[in-house]
Design an enzyme around this catalytic site. Structure first.
Site, PDB file in Angstrom:
ATOM      1  N   ASP A 245       0.885  -1.170   0.000  1.00 55.67           N
ATOM      2  CA  ASP A 245       0.000   0.000   0.000  1.00 55.67           C
ATOM      3  C   ASP A 245       0.929   1.228   0.000  1.00 55.67           C
ATOM      4  OD1 ASP A 245      -1.586   2.166   0.621  1.00 55.67           O
ATOM      5  OD2 ASP A 245      -2.872   1.046   1.981  1.00 55.67           O
TER       6      ASP A 245
ATOM      7  N   ARG B 248      -0.001   4.497   1.967  1.00 56.03           N
ATOM      8  CA  ARG B 248       0.290   4.346   3.394  1.00 56.03           C
ATOM      9  C   ARG B 248       1.792   4.414   3.667  1.00 56.03           C
ATOM     10  NH1 ARG B 248       1.445  -0.171   7.508  1.00 56.03           N
ATOM     11  NH2 ARG B 248       3.131  -0.615   6.062  1.00 56.03           N
TER      12      ARG B 248
ATOM     13  N   GLY C  14       4.000  -2.067  17.526  1.00 51.42           N
ATOM     14  CA  GLY C  14       3.472  -2.963  16.502  1.00 51.42           C
ATOM     15  C   GLY C  14       4.331  -2.842  15.253  1.00 51.42           C
TER      16      GLY C  14
ATOM     17  N   ASP D 255       6.543  -5.968  18.957  1.00 53.51           N
ATOM     18  CA  ASP D 255       5.380  -6.615  18.338  1.00 53.51           C
ATOM     19  C   ASP D 255       5.103  -7.917  19.058  1.00 53.51           C
ATOM     20  OD1 ASP D 255       3.459  -7.826  16.421  1.00 53.51           O
ATOM     21  OD2 ASP D 255       4.040  -6.121  15.193  1.00 53.51           O
TER      22      ASP D 255
ATOM     23  N   ILE E 130       2.583  -4.494  23.998  1.00 50.95           N
ATOM     24  CA  ILE E 130       3.140  -3.237  24.492  1.00 50.95           C
ATOM     25  C   ILE E 130       2.635  -2.957  25.904  1.00 50.95           C
ATOM     26  CG2 ILE E 130       1.329  -1.695  23.559  1.00 50.95           C
ATOM     27  CD1 ILE E 130       5.074  -0.989  23.471  1.00 50.95           C
ATOM     28  N   GLU E 131       1.455  -3.494  26.195  1.00 52.19           N
ATOM     29  CA  GLU E 131       0.865  -3.276  27.521  1.00 52.19           C
ATOM     30  C   GLU E 131       1.664  -3.989  28.611  1.00 52.19           C
ATOM     31  OE1 GLU E 131      -0.741  -4.149  24.809  1.00 52.19           O
ATOM     32  OE2 GLU E 131      -2.513  -2.877  24.570  1.00 52.19           O
TER      33      GLU E 131
ATOM     34  N   GLU F  52       1.619   2.282  13.064  1.00 47.42           N
ATOM     35  CA  GLU F  52       0.554   2.260  12.059  1.00 47.42           C
ATOM     36  C   GLU F  52      -0.526   1.370  12.653  1.00 47.42           C
ATOM     37  OE1 GLU F  52      -1.968   1.212  10.199  1.00 47.42           O
ATOM     38  OE2 GLU F  52      -0.850   0.121   8.669  1.00 47.42           O
TER      39      GLU F  52
ATOM     40  N   GLU G  60     -10.371  -2.675  15.216  1.00 47.83           N
ATOM     41  CA  GLU G  60      -9.128  -3.305  15.715  1.00 47.83           C
ATOM     42  C   GLU G  60      -8.746  -2.763  17.072  1.00 47.83           C
ATOM     43  OE1 GLU G  60      -5.308  -3.965  13.737  1.00 47.83           O
ATOM     44  OE2 GLU G  60      -6.376  -3.811  11.844  1.00 47.83           O
TER      45      GLU G  60
ATOM     46  N   SER H 259      -3.978   0.594  22.484  1.00 43.42           N
ATOM     47  CA  SER H 259      -2.617   0.189  22.891  1.00 43.42           C
ATOM     48  C   SER H 259      -1.636   1.348  22.744  1.00 43.42           C
ATOM     49  CB  SER H 259      -2.130  -0.991  22.041  1.00 43.42           C
ATOM     50  OG  SER H 259      -3.038  -2.055  22.137  1.00 43.42           O
TER      51      SER H 259
ATOM     52  N   HIS I 298      -5.344   0.103   1.210  1.00 45.72           N
ATOM     53  CA  HIS I 298      -5.875  -1.207   1.620  1.00 45.72           C
ATOM     54  C   HIS I 298      -7.015  -1.060   2.628  1.00 45.72           C
ATOM     55  CE1 HIS I 298      -3.366  -0.634   5.174  1.00 45.72           C
ATOM     56  NE2 HIS I 298      -3.941  -1.684   5.711  1.00 45.72           N
TER      57      HIS I 298
HETATM   58  N1  SAH Z   1       4.333  -1.249  11.653  1.00 44.19           N
HETATM   59  C1  SAH Z   1       4.136  -2.284  10.647  1.00 44.19           C
HETATM   60  C2  SAH Z   1       2.977  -3.218  10.986  1.00 44.19           C
HETATM   61  C3  SAH Z   1       1.645  -2.553  11.233  1.00 44.19           C
HETATM   62  S1  SAH Z   1       0.354  -3.720  11.518  1.00 44.19           S
HETATM   63  C4  SAH Z   1       3.925  -1.611   9.309  1.00 44.19           C
HETATM   64  O1  SAH Z   1       3.649  -0.408   9.288  1.00 44.19           O
HETATM   65  O2  SAH Z   1       3.998  -2.283   8.288  1.00 44.19           O
HETATM   66  C5  SAH Z   1       0.145  -3.644  13.255  1.00 44.19           C
HETATM   67  C6  SAH Z   1       1.132  -4.536  14.043  1.00 44.19           C
HETATM   68  O3  SAH Z   1       0.941  -4.212  15.408  1.00 44.19           O
HETATM   69  C7  SAH Z   1       0.880  -6.026  13.928  1.00 44.19           C
HETATM   70  O4  SAH Z   1       2.067  -6.672  13.558  1.00 44.19           O
HETATM   71  C8  SAH Z   1       0.416  -6.455  15.311  1.00 44.19           C
HETATM   72  O5  SAH Z   1       0.878  -7.741  15.688  1.00 44.19           O
HETATM   73  C9  SAH Z   1       1.037  -5.388  16.192  1.00 44.19           C
HETATM   74  N2  SAH Z   1       0.304  -5.102  17.426  1.00 44.19           N
HETATM   75  C10 SAH Z   1      -0.995  -4.733  17.548  1.00 44.19           C
HETATM   76  N3  SAH Z   1      -1.309  -4.499  18.828  1.00 44.19           N
HETATM   77  C11 SAH Z   1      -0.177  -4.712  19.550  1.00 44.19           C
HETATM   78  C12 SAH Z   1       0.125  -4.658  20.936  1.00 44.19           C
HETATM   79  N4  SAH Z   1      -0.804  -4.299  21.815  1.00 44.19           N
HETATM   80  N5  SAH Z   1       1.367  -4.963  21.348  1.00 44.19           N
HETATM   81  C13 SAH Z   1       2.320  -5.340  20.440  1.00 44.19           C
HETATM   82  N6  SAH Z   1       2.091  -5.424  19.111  1.00 44.19           N
HETATM   83  C14 SAH Z   1       0.861  -5.108  18.665  1.00 44.19           C
END
Ligand code: SAH
Length: 520
Positions: A225, A228, A252, A274, A302-303, A318, A327, A332, A468
């Site tokens: 994408d 993005r 993430g 992640d 992350i929490e 992102e 989502e 988070s 996307h």
């Molecule tokens: N930053 C990457 C992926 C974005 S998708 C990019 O821009 O391409 C979002 C990602 O966040 C996913 O891989 C998901 O596993 C992770 N994620 C979502 N919530 C999370 C959390 N609470 N703690 C850790 N990782 C998290």
């Protein structure tokens, strides 16, 4: 957060234990502090007497959904205005729900009269704001944990309320559907819809959520994408002054693409977190690009994670889902912001607009909705009751727009509180064509703005290059005629689905009808 649900101190103040930071090394300090704090405090919003300031803060959060720290931060209160606020609440008996939603000042508590204490020796007036809000303050560690728990508790409470409201407005068939889902859930041994059942369900859902991000396909789609990914890249490469020598947290990180952009933009250190298994690929990717000295990868939520540094300067992520909030990953980011971001640090992207527009697309209506009236000569129109409430994520042809777009919510990621991610908003769509309105479309725009010399932005709207995220289409069961020049007034309510907090309920009040959709 979910793990603590079973043991959460709930409404019963008498039994409410002081929450500890959970760090056994602090036990001594915690105990001493609790002793100091033991004085009777009367609640600001009800008749309860609490045993300590901390218990009172917790009581505000759990019983009245007011996080005093959020209130202080939101209105930027200094010591004097804090005292005035407390006395104002005590004297006016104002409703707690008003506190977070006031427009910009002047505020009712600004009069000097409110410097006079309403209660003699009020313990709430003896709090040092630095102790309460500062990261090193004596309330900080205890309250940080309490806030995380409170977020969870408040989520459950709000979700319960939202679901009740939604359930009332749902059509008969939908009610039946939910009832059947409930029956199925309750029929499973060891499962129930009590708090621990919900927590168990959440953990399963979280596992499914993170495992979906373990597959490479979803990351390939995001990386491809270009709208993005190139916007994130441009933001970082065109604003190196924002990143130079900074510590950056990538929440993430997925394949670590954003971390690598940040490293190339001049960040001193990037911490990439992640929970999904994609992080194992990310480790190889970072090594292949010889960035292992700059980027530290950590697997975990992350929490729950412990970072190698106490605070970071910048959070990048992102997190955006369909219709922006699907989502719930923004939840988070807010946890990460409140735990790890330096005062004066920044979250990017920082601003997001959520917009709506009216759609007149008779062909789509015919294919998707009217279709059910006659299927090979059989009447299946009852299907509309289940098809219509499911919001559709698809690319909309911009030629079918029949109104100007309108922004229904702006989210500032550096300021927004968790409770503001569920909201109602009145809207007005200026109709541009005389035709039938067959649907409402929703989409969002994202801005990298704060402190940037070169601001960048992208839109997921139907008028520009597709992403996307496509658009989210809320199809009407019964189209209605509209006139060019007319102003179509409505109200939208967005709330989380208690049974699946990552999905959303979106309710429209439109032309005297209440229409509820699920974004899932
Ligand atoms: N930053 C990457 C992926 C974005 S998708 C990019 O821009 O391409 C979002 C990602 O966040 C996913 O891989 C998901 O596993 C992770 N994620 C979502 N919530 C999370 C959390 N609470 N703690 C850790 N990782 C998290």
């Amino acid at each position: 957060m979910a793990e603590s649900a079973n043991t959460h101190p709930c409404a019963d103040d008498e039994d409410m234990p002081e929450l500890s930071s959970g760090d056994s090394g602090d036990d001594q300090e915690q105990w001493q502090w609790t002793e100091e704090d033991s004085q009777q405090v009367s609640c600001l919003f009800c008749d309860r007497l609490l045993n300590s300031v901390t218990a009172t803060l917790q009581h505000f959060t759990f019983e009245h959904q007011v996080n005093l720290i959020d209130v202080i931060r939101k209105y930027n209160l200094d010591d004097y205005s804090y005292i005035k606020l407390i006395n104002f609440i005590r004297s006016s008996k104002c409703d707690p729900s008003h506190l977070m939603g006031l427009p910009d000042g002047p505020f009712q508590w600004e009069s000097e009269d409110f410097l006079r204490p309403v209660i003699q020796d009020d313990p709430l007036l003896q709090i040092d704001l630095e102790d309460l809000c500062g990261s090193q303050g004596k309330f900080a560690s205890t309250f940080k944990q309490s806030v995380a728990d409170a977020h969870h508790h408040a989520l459950l409470q709000r979700a319960t309320k939202a679901e009740e409201a939604v359930a009332r407005s749902f059509e008969d068939l939908q009610k039946l559907k939910l009832l059947v889902q409930d029956l199925v859930l309750n029929a499973e041994p060891g499962r129930s819809t009590n708090v621990s059942g919900v927590a168990e369900l959440r953990a399963d859902e979280d596992e499914a959520y993170f495992s979906s991000y373990g597959h490479y396909g979803i990351h390939e789609e995001m990386l491809k994408d270009k709208v993005r990914t190139e916007t994130y890249r441009d933001f970082m490469y065109r604003n190196p002054e924002v990143f130079r020598d900074k510590i950056v947290l990538d929440v993430g990180c997925g394949t670590c693409i954003l971390s690598m952009f940040a490293a190339r933009a001049g960040a001193k250190k990037v911490i990439a977190v992640d929970q999904s298994d994609i992080i194992y690929q990310a480790m190889d990717i970072v090594r292949s690009n010889k960035l292992e000295d700059k980027i530290t990868l950590l697997k975990g939520r992350i929490e729950d994670i412990k970072l190698p540094v106490e605070k970071v300067d910048i959070i990048i992520s992102e997190w955006m889902g369909y219709f922006l909030l699907f989502e719930s990953m923004l939840d988070s980011i807010l946890v990460a912001r409140d735990l790890f971001l330096h005062d004066g640090g920044s979250v990017y992207p920082d601003l997001c607009n959520l917009s709506l527009a009216a759609v007149g697309d008779k062909q789509r209506y015919q294919e998707r909705i009217a279709f059910w009236d006659d299927v090979y000569g059989f009447n299946m129109s009852c299907m509309k009751k289940v098809v219509v409430p499911e919001a559709v994520v698809e690319v909309l042809n911009a030629d079918t727009l029949i109104s100007e777009p309108t922004v229904i919510q702006t989210i500032d990621c550096n300021k927004v509180c968790l409770s503001e991610l569920e909201f109602s908003s009145n809207f007005c769509l200026k109709i541009t064509n005389t035709t039938d309105c067959t649907a409402i479309v929703g989409y969002f725009d994202v801005f990298f703005d704060k402190g940037c010399c070169n601001k960048v932005t992208f839109s997921t709207g139907p008028q520009v290059a597709k992403t996307h995220w496509k658009q989210t289409i809320f199809q009407l069961e019964k189209p209605f005629p509209v006139q060019a020049g007319e102003e179509l007034q409505g109200k939208i309510t967005v709330c989380k689905n208690k049974k699946d907090p990552r999905s959303l309920f979106v309710t429209f009040d439109l032309r005297d009808k209440k229409l509820t959709y699920c974004v899932q």
